[in-house]
Design a protein around this motif. Structure first.
Motif, mmCIF file in Angstrom:
data_model
loop_
_atom_site.group_PDB
_atom_site.id
_atom_site.type_symbol
_atom_site.label_atom_id
_atom_site.label_comp_id
_atom_site.label_asym_id
_atom_site.label_seq_id
_atom_site.Cartn_x
_atom_site.Cartn_y
_atom_site.Cartn_z
ATOM 1 N N HIS A 1 -50.449 23.099 -26.211
ATOM 2 C CA HIS A 1 -49.995 23.063 -25.027
ATOM 3 C C HIS A 1 -49.414 21.625 -24.492
ATOM 4 C CE1 HIS A 1 -53.949 21.662 -23.583
ATOM 5 N NE2 HIS A 1 -53.029 20.915 -22.333
ATOM 6 N N GLY A 2 -49.864 20.442 -25.054
ATOM 7 C CA GLY A 2 -49.464 19.241 -24.684
ATOM 8 C C GLY A 2 -48.156 19.035 -24.124
ATOM 9 N N TYR A 3 -47.256 19.469 -24.940
ATOM 10 C CA TYR A 3 -45.909 19.073 -24.632
ATOM 11 C C TYR A 3 -45.392 19.785 -23.311
ATOM 12 C CZ TYR A 3 -44.223 23.650 -26.106
ATOM 13 O OH TYR A 3 -43.962 25.007 -26.297
ATOM 14 N N LEU A 4 -45.814 20.643 -22.976
ATOM 15 C CA LEU A 4 -45.531 21.313 -21.283
ATOM 16 C C LEU A 4 -45.995 20.511 -20.465
ATOM 17 C CD1 LEU A 4 -46.636 24.944 -22.217
ATOM 18 C CD2 LEU A 4 -44.233 24.231 -22.453
ATOM 19 N N ARG A 5 -46.905 19.702 -20.503
ATOM 20 C CA ARG A 5 -47.677 19.382 -19.363
ATOM 21 C C ARG A 5 -46.617 18.354 -18.613
ATOM 22 N NH1 ARG A 5 -53.462 19.703 -19.751
ATOM 23 N NH2 ARG A 5 -53.590 18.435 -17.761
ATOM 24 N N THR B 1 -35.905 17.059 -34.803
ATOM 25 C CA THR B 1 -36.406 17.185 -33.452
ATOM 26 C C THR B 1 -35.567 16.507 -32.448
ATOM 27 O OG1 THR B 1 -38.140 15.297 -33.429
ATOM 28 C CG2 THR B 1 -38.829 17.662 -33.877
ATOM 29 N N PRO B 2 -34.955 15.381 -32.622
ATOM 30 C CA PRO B 2 -33.964 14.901 -31.919
ATOM 31 C C PRO B 2 -32.782 15.807 -31.374
ATOM 32 C CG PRO B 2 -34.483 13.029 -33.429
ATOM 33 C CD PRO B 2 -35.048 14.539 -33.719
ATOM 34 N N PHE B 3 -32.589 16.693 -32.178
ATOM 35 C CA PHE B 3 -31.461 17.861 -32.103
ATOM 36 C C PHE B 3 -31.984 18.850 -31.157
ATOM 37 C CE2 PHE B 3 -30.185 15.131 -35.580
ATOM 38 C CZ PHE B 3 -29.233 14.641 -35.225
ATOM 39 N N TYR B 4 -33.037 18.999 -30.879
ATOM 40 C CA TYR B 4 -33.801 20.071 -30.035
ATOM 41 C C TYR B 4 -33.444 20.172 -28.594
ATOM 42 C CZ TYR B 4 -36.569 22.628 -33.558
ATOM 43 O OH TYR B 4 -37.106 23.547 -34.573
ATOM 44 N N THR C 1 -42.744 17.986 -45.348
ATOM 45 C CA THR C 1 -41.660 18.435 -44.517
ATOM 46 C C THR C 1 -41.758 18.432 -43.111
ATOM 47 O OG1 THR C 1 -42.286 20.907 -44.840
ATOM 48 C CG2 THR C 1 -41.010 19.891 -46.483
ATOM 49 N N MET C 2 -42.944 18.491 -42.663
ATOM 50 C CA MET C 2 -43.017 18.552 -40.923
ATOM 51 C C MET C 2 -42.894 16.866 -40.579
ATOM 52 S SD MET C 2 -43.233 21.599 -40.180
ATOM 53 C CE MET C 2 -43.342 20.884 -38.498
ATOM 54 N N SER C 3 -43.459 16.016 -41.624
ATOM 55 C CA SER C 3 -43.069 14.666 -41.188
ATOM 56 C C SER C 3 -41.517 14.493 -41.063
ATOM 57 C CB SER C 3 -43.789 13.852 -42.083
ATOM 58 O OG SER C 3 -43.421 12.334 -41.748
ATOM 59 N N LEU C 4 -40.848 15.133 -41.758
ATOM 60 C CA LEU C 4 -39.295 14.582 -42.016
ATOM 61 C C LEU C 4 -38.801 15.603 -40.615
ATOM 62 C CD1 LEU C 4 -38.479 15.204 -45.687
ATOM 63 C CD2 LEU C 4 -38.634 13.218 -44.294
ATOM 64 N N PHE C 5 -39.376 16.764 -40.442
ATOM 65 C CA PHE C 5 -38.863 17.536 -39.325
ATOM 66 C C PHE C 5 -39.075 16.825 -38.068
ATOM 67 C CE2 PHE C 5 -40.292 20.578 -35.888
ATOM 68 C CZ PHE C 5 -39.191 21.467 -35.907
ATOM 69 N N GLN D 1 -39.758 11.875 -28.447
ATOM 70 C CA GLN D 1 -40.891 11.129 -28.700
ATOM 71 C C GLN D 1 -42.215 11.259 -27.867
ATOM 72 O OE1 GLN D 1 -40.187 6.950 -30.031
ATOM 73 N NE2 GLN D 1 -42.396 6.724 -30.596
ATOM 74 N N GLU D 2 -41.719 11.195 -26.544
ATOM 75 C CA GLU D 2 -42.635 11.419 -25.587
ATOM 76 C C GLU D 2 -43.365 12.673 -25.445
ATOM 77 O OE1 GLU D 2 -43.181 11.199 -20.771
ATOM 78 O OE2 GLU D 2 -41.359 10.853 -21.475
ATOM 79 N N ILE D 3 -42.452 13.709 -25.596
ATOM 80 C CA ILE D 3 -43.098 15.041 -25.376
ATOM 81 C C ILE D 3 -43.783 15.318 -26.639
ATOM 82 C CG2 ILE D 3 -42.299 17.676 -25.778
ATOM 83 C CD1 ILE D 3 -39.429 16.671 -24.299
ATOM 84 N N LEU D 4 -43.586 15.109 -27.920
ATOM 85 C CA LEU D 4 -44.218 15.418 -29.031
ATOM 86 C C LEU D 4 -45.202 14.578 -29.534
ATOM 87 C CD1 LEU D 4 -41.195 16.417 -31.375
ATOM 88 C CD2 LEU D 4 -42.554 17.941 -29.994
ATOM 89 N N SER D 5 -45.346 13.509 -28.639
ATOM 90 C CA SER D 5 -46.625 12.610 -28.606
ATOM 91 C C SER D 5 -47.814 13.333 -28.218
ATOM 92 C CB SER D 5 -46.338 11.319 -28.128
ATOM 93 O OG SER D 5 -46.179 11.404 -26.772
ATOM 94 N N LEU D 6 -47.607 14.314 -27.243
ATOM 95 C CA LEU D 6 -48.594 14.958 -26.529
ATOM 96 C C LEU D 6 -49.049 16.136 -27.090
ATOM 97 C CD1 LEU D 6 -47.098 14.581 -22.980
ATOM 98 C CD2 LEU D 6 -48.847 13.103 -23.819
ATOM 99 N N THR D 7 -48.664 16.582 -28.225
ATOM 100 C CA THR D 7 -49.001 17.702 -28.955
ATOM 101 C C THR D 7 -49.576 17.654 -30.149
ATOM 102 O OG1 THR D 7 -48.422 20.057 -29.106
ATOM 103 C CG2 THR D 7 -46.898 18.519 -29.932
ATOM 104 N N SER D 8 -50.222 18.491 -30.695
ATOM 105 C CA SER D 8 -50.793 18.416 -32.031
ATOM 106 C C SER D 8 -49.885 19.336 -33.017
ATOM 107 C CB SER D 8 -52.265 18.688 -32.249
ATOM 108 O OG SER D 8 -52.526 20.019 -31.899
ATOM 109 N N LEU D 9 -50.142 19.116 -34.448
ATOM 110 C CA LEU D 9 -49.545 20.168 -35.106
ATOM 111 C C LEU D 9 -50.694 20.830 -36.177
ATOM 112 C CD1 LEU D 9 -46.327 17.998 -36.572
ATOM 113 C CD2 LEU D 9 -46.455 19.600 -34.679
ATOM 114 N N ASP D 10 -50.568 22.065 -36.413
ATOM 115 C CA ASP D 10 -51.423 22.678 -37.463
ATOM 116 C C ASP D 10 -50.432 23.522 -38.513
ATOM 117 O OD1 ASP D 10 -52.887 25.395 -38.332
ATOM 118 O OD2 ASP D 10 -54.381 23.967 -37.550
ATOM 119 N N ILE D 11 -50.603 22.669 -39.747
ATOM 120 C CA ILE D 11 -49.577 23.359 -40.739
ATOM 121 C C ILE D 11 -49.991 24.746 -41.223
ATOM 122 C CG2 ILE D 11 -48.924 22.892 -43.146
ATOM 123 C CD1 ILE D 11 -48.011 20.983 -41.284
ATOM 124 N N PRO D 12 -51.126 25.105 -41.421
ATOM 125 C CA PRO D 12 -51.434 26.445 -41.797
ATOM 126 C C PRO D 12 -51.047 27.503 -40.821
ATOM 127 C CG PRO D 12 -53.400 25.259 -42.209
ATOM 128 C CD PRO D 12 -52.423 24.060 -41.649
#
Length: 292
Positions: A43-47, A181-184, A172-176, A194-205
């Motif tokens: 949820h971090g990026y929503l905050r 993401t700048p094109f999102y 691939t997620m590092s490249l993603f 960068q600010e938005i995504l720094s607040l969230t975590s990634l779970d590959i599985p």
């Protein structure tokens, strides 16, 4: 905070109080249950965007099962239906009556399932850059709408092809995150990613599970006309992930929905046009509460 919901410990955080102090006493505010996208994010990026609503609503963020700070459970239990049931039981156990359920991106998949499976529990529905299916939805006039190909770099197109075909790895997620993401967001808003995504975590599985198992079978188009709860459908004009055509289809198909398009946003209107987002949600809440 953690709540034991069905067979999982679900993380949630309350960003504001349920009451406002006004002359003469306390006035109850509507409650917004905020569901993140991904899946595989939290949820971090929503905050940054949704915490701005704290003056007019109680905002409760949830990390869906298997995501973020919630318990890692067997992936075969991580279905959209189960997640919707988790949210419904969460509200029941905490005594949250008729909340407004906000779903962003894949969080909208869960929100729509909740509206279908537990219609009596919702007071309202906000779909933000979501879709009723991962299949393309064509505009009635044939306009293809925004596309990654129209503005993405060669590197972005290459990694998109790999990720969206199911190749989800640490590499691939590092490249993603770096190239795609700048094109999102809308072209003028690339700096906020960068600010938005720094607040969230990634779970590959979880991402692998979502892309390879959950998303391919997701399609609620034929059921949308049974959703009667008041709904606000928000979409960014530059969003190629969950494009305006999907938002327009949902707004036409649901029985009590209205559409608001954000001209200067991509996939994250709450961060790209925060003032318009606030006023749009405030207007919707006023409609639900009769202006209280």
């Amino acid at each position: 905070m953690l709540a034991r919901i069905n067979d999982a410990s679900i993380f949630f955080d309350v960003a504001s109080s349920a009451f406002a102090v006004e002359a003469g006493g306390l006035v109850e505010k509507p409650t917004i249950i905020a569901l993140h996208g991904g899946l595989g994010f939290d949820h971090g990026y929503l905050r940054p965007g949704l915490c701005e609503l704290a003056d007019i609503a109680q905002v409760i963020f949830i990390d869906l099962r298997g995501n973020g700070r919630s318990e890692r459970v067997p992936l075969d239990t991580c279905t959209l239906e189960q997640m919707a049931d988790d949210v419904a039981l969460f509200c029941k156990q905490l005594g949250i009556e008729r909340p407004v359920v906000f779903g962003h991106s894949a969080g909208s998949f869960v929100a729509l399932h909740m509206a279908l499976r537990h219609p009596g529990q919702l007071g309202g529905l906000i779909i933000c850059d979501g879709s009723p299916t991962v299949a393309p939805i064509q505009e009635e006039d044939g306009d293809p709408g925004p596309t990654l190909a129209s503005r993405g770099s060669d590197a972005a197109l290459a990694i998109a092809s790999r990720v969206f075909s199911g190749e989800i790895t640490e590499e691939t997620m590092s490249l993603f995150m770096r190239d795609l993401t700048p094109f999102y967001v809308a072209p003028s808003n690339a700096s906020i990613m960068q600010e938005i995504l720094s607040l969230t975590s990634l779970d590959i599985p979880m991402m692998q599970h979502f892309m390879q198992v959950v998303a391919p079978d997701y399609d609620l188009r034929s059921q949308l006309d049974t959703i009667e709860v008041p709904a606000l459908v928000i979409v960014g004009r530059h969003d190629w992930v969950c494009p305006p055509s999907a938002a327009r289809f949902m707004a036409r198909s649901m029985r009590n929905a209205r559409l608001v398009e954000f001209e200067n946003s991509g996939h994250f209107p709450f961060a790209e046009e925060p003032l318009k987002f606030f006023s749009t949600v405030q207007g919707f809440l006023n409609e639900l509460t009769g202006g209280r």
